[in-house]
Design a protein around this motif. Structure first.
Motif, PDB file in Angstrom:
ATOM      1  N   SER A  10      14.585   9.098   3.128  1.00 41.74           N
ATOM      2  CA  SER A  10      14.195   8.781   1.750  1.00 41.74           C
ATOM      3  C   SER A  10      13.124   7.696   1.721  1.00 41.74           C
ATOM      4  N   THR A  11      13.167   6.768   2.679  1.00 41.38           N
ATOM      5  CA  THR A  11      12.150   5.721   2.701  1.00 41.38           C
ATOM      6  C   THR A  11      10.791   6.316   3.042  1.00 41.38           C
ATOM      7  N   CYS A  12      10.767   7.325   3.896  1.00 43.46           N
ATOM      8  CA  CYS A  12       9.503   8.002   4.201  1.00 43.46           C
ATOM      9  C   CYS A  12       8.925   8.629   2.946  1.00 43.46           C
ATOM     10  N   LYS A  13       9.794   9.247   2.168  1.00 42.83           N
ATOM     11  CA  LYS A  13       9.321   9.890   0.937  1.00 42.83           C
ATOM     12  C   LYS A  13       8.772   8.855  -0.035  1.00 42.83           C
ATOM     13  N   LYS A  14       9.464   7.709  -0.153  1.00 50.29           N
ATOM     14  CA  LYS A  14       8.977   6.638  -1.025  1.00 50.29           C
ATOM     15  C   LYS A  14       7.642   6.106  -0.511  1.00 50.29           C
ATOM     16  N   ALA A  15       7.574   5.884   0.802  1.00 53.42           N
ATOM     17  CA  ALA A  15       6.343   5.347   1.377  1.00 53.42           C
ATOM     18  C   ALA A  15       5.178   6.310   1.164  1.00 53.42           C
ATOM     19  N   GLN A  16       5.435   7.598   1.316  1.00 54.43           N
ATOM     20  CA  GLN A  16       4.380   8.581   1.085  1.00 54.43           C
ATOM     21  C   GLN A  16       3.940   8.548  -0.380  1.00 54.43           C
ATOM     22  N   LYS A  17       4.895   8.382  -1.289  1.00 55.76           N
ATOM     23  CA  LYS A  17       4.562   8.288  -2.717  1.00 55.76           C
ATOM     24  C   LYS A  17       3.689   7.053  -2.966  1.00 55.76           C
ATOM     25  N   TRP A  18       4.060   5.911  -2.344  1.00 58.52           N
ATOM     26  CA  TRP A  18       3.268   4.683  -2.518  1.00 58.52           C
ATOM     27  C   TRP A  18       1.861   4.870  -1.964  1.00 58.52           C
ATOM     28  N   LEU A  19       1.766   5.543  -0.822  1.00 56.86           N
ATOM     29  CA  LEU A  19       0.446   5.799  -0.238  1.00 56.86           C
ATOM     30  C   LEU A  19      -0.393   6.663  -1.179  1.00 56.86           C
ATOM     31  N   ASP A  20       0.223   7.712  -1.727  1.00 62.42           N
ATOM     32  CA  ASP A  20      -0.493   8.589  -2.654  1.00 62.42           C
ATOM     33  C   ASP A  20      -0.963   7.818  -3.886  1.00 62.42           C
ATOM     34  N   GLU A  21      -0.072   6.987  -4.431  1.00 63.38           N
ATOM     35  CA  GLU A  21      -0.411   6.229  -5.626  1.00 63.38           C
ATOM     36  C   GLU A  21      -1.484   5.178  -5.369  1.00 63.38           C
ATOM     37  N   SER A  22      -1.515   4.655  -4.147  1.00 59.64           N
ATOM     38  CA  SER A  22      -2.500   3.621  -3.832  1.00 59.64           C
ATOM     39  C   SER A  22      -3.884   4.211  -3.581  1.00 59.64           C
ATOM     40  N   GLY A  23      -3.936   5.542  -3.405  1.00 55.61           N
ATOM     41  CA  GLY A  23      -5.222   6.185  -3.131  1.00 55.61           C
ATOM     42  C   GLY A  23      -5.668   6.021  -1.687  1.00 55.61           C
ATOM     43  N   ALA A  24      -4.770   5.538  -0.838  1.00 54.88           N
ATOM     44  CA  ALA A  24      -5.122   5.333   0.567  1.00 54.88           C
ATOM     45  C   ALA A  24      -5.274   6.673   1.275  1.00 54.88           C
ATOM     46  N   GLU A  25      -6.232   6.732   2.193  1.00 54.22           N
ATOM     47  CA  GLU A  25      -6.363   7.921   3.027  1.00 54.22           C
ATOM     48  C   GLU A  25      -5.432   7.748   4.218  1.00 54.22           C
ATOM     49  N   LYS A 107      11.542  -1.888   4.892  1.00 52.18           N
ATOM     50  CA  LYS A 107      11.209  -3.128   4.181  1.00 52.18           C
ATOM     51  C   LYS A 107      10.381  -2.769   2.954  1.00 52.18           C
ATOM     52  N   GLU A 108      11.060  -2.304   1.931  1.00 55.70           N
ATOM     53  CA  GLU A 108      10.346  -1.752   0.783  1.00 55.70           C
ATOM     54  C   GLU A 108       9.455  -2.768   0.100  1.00 55.70           C
ATOM     55  N   LYS A 109       9.868  -4.014   0.028  1.00 55.54           N
ATOM     56  CA  LYS A 109       9.032  -5.036  -0.615  1.00 55.54           C
ATOM     57  C   LYS A 109       7.712  -5.181   0.137  1.00 55.54           C
ATOM     58  N   GLU A 110       7.789  -5.157   1.462  1.00 54.33           N
ATOM     59  CA  GLU A 110       6.577  -5.283   2.274  1.00 54.33           C
ATOM     60  C   GLU A 110       5.653  -4.078   2.070  1.00 54.33           C
ATOM     61  N   TRP A 111       6.246  -2.890   2.015  1.00 50.88           N
ATOM     62  CA  TRP A 111       5.457  -1.673   1.768  1.00 50.88           C
ATOM     63  C   TRP A 111       4.789  -1.759   0.404  1.00 50.88           C
ATOM     64  N   GLU A 112       5.569  -2.111  -0.619  1.00 49.83           N
ATOM     65  CA  GLU A 112       5.034  -2.183  -1.974  1.00 49.83           C
ATOM     66  C   GLU A 112       3.865  -3.153  -2.047  1.00 49.83           C
ATOM     67  N   GLU A 113       4.047  -4.324  -1.447  1.00 55.95           N
ATOM     68  CA  GLU A 113       3.001  -5.350  -1.487  1.00 55.95           C
ATOM     69  C   GLU A 113       1.733  -4.881  -0.789  1.00 55.95           C
ATOM     70  N   TYR A 114       1.904  -4.284   0.367  1.00 51.64           N
ATOM     71  CA  TYR A 114       0.740  -3.856   1.145  1.00 51.64           C
ATOM     72  C   TYR A 114       0.012  -2.689   0.491  1.00 51.64           C
ATOM     73  N   LEU A 115       0.749  -1.819  -0.182  1.00 51.95           N
ATOM     74  CA  LEU A 115       0.150  -0.600  -0.712  1.00 51.95           C
ATOM     75  C   LEU A 115      -0.220  -0.684  -2.191  1.00 51.95           C
ATOM     76  N   LYS A 116      -0.170  -1.883  -2.743  1.00 55.34           N
ATOM     77  CA  LYS A 116      -0.611  -2.026  -4.140  1.00 55.34           C
ATOM     78  C   LYS A 116      -2.086  -1.646  -4.230  1.00 55.34           C
ATOM     79  N   PRO A 117      -2.445  -0.848  -5.270  1.00 56.47           N
ATOM     80  CA  PRO A 117      -3.850  -0.458  -5.414  1.00 56.47           C
ATOM     81  C   PRO A 117      -4.753  -1.648  -5.718  1.00 56.47           C
TER      82      PRO A 117
END
Length: 117
Positions: A10-25, A107-117
């Motif tokens: 589930s964390t992979c799915k969340k991380a992929q969603k954050w990546l998509d939302e951030s517009g990161a390649e 570490k969802e907080k770390e992912w969120e912080e790093y992947l903020k657009p």
């Protein structure tokens, strides 16, 4: 940017969603069919600055499932890296490799912080 994960996590799915939302390649790489090499793992581990067990044991069960808990103290880091590079079911949490930044595990907080657009 390389995004490595076990797709049922589930964390992979969340991380992929954050990546998509951030517009990161990024590149999605399913470890079950395409393991990182021991050299890739070693490089990522060194950049992460984490203890080896923490780097891999992001699911809390990896070493337990492999019945390695008692054997680990006897194995060198090189032996662990080689072993972990051969089993596609090991990394059950995402790894994001971006330049000099490695994000591992839940570490969802770390992912969120790093992947903020």
């Amino acid at each position: 940017m390389l995004f490595v994960c076990y797709p049922k996590c589930s964390t992979c799915k969340k991380a992929q969603k954050w990546l998509d939302e951030s517009g990161a390649e990024y590149t999605l790489r399913d470890i079950k069919t395409d393991n990182p090499t021991a050299e890739e793992l070693k490089t990522w581990w060194k950049i992460s600055g984490l203890p080896l067990k923490r780097f891999f044991n992001t699911s809390g069960n990896i070493y337990k499932e492999m019945k390695l808990k008692d054997k680990l103290p006897e194995m060198s880091e090189e032996e662990q890296l080689a072993l972990l590079a051969t089993d596609g079911m090991l990394v059950k949490r995402p790894i994001l490799v971006a330049e000099d930044k490695i994000l591992v595990g839940a570490k969802e907080k770390e992912w969120e912080e790093y992947l903020k657009p």
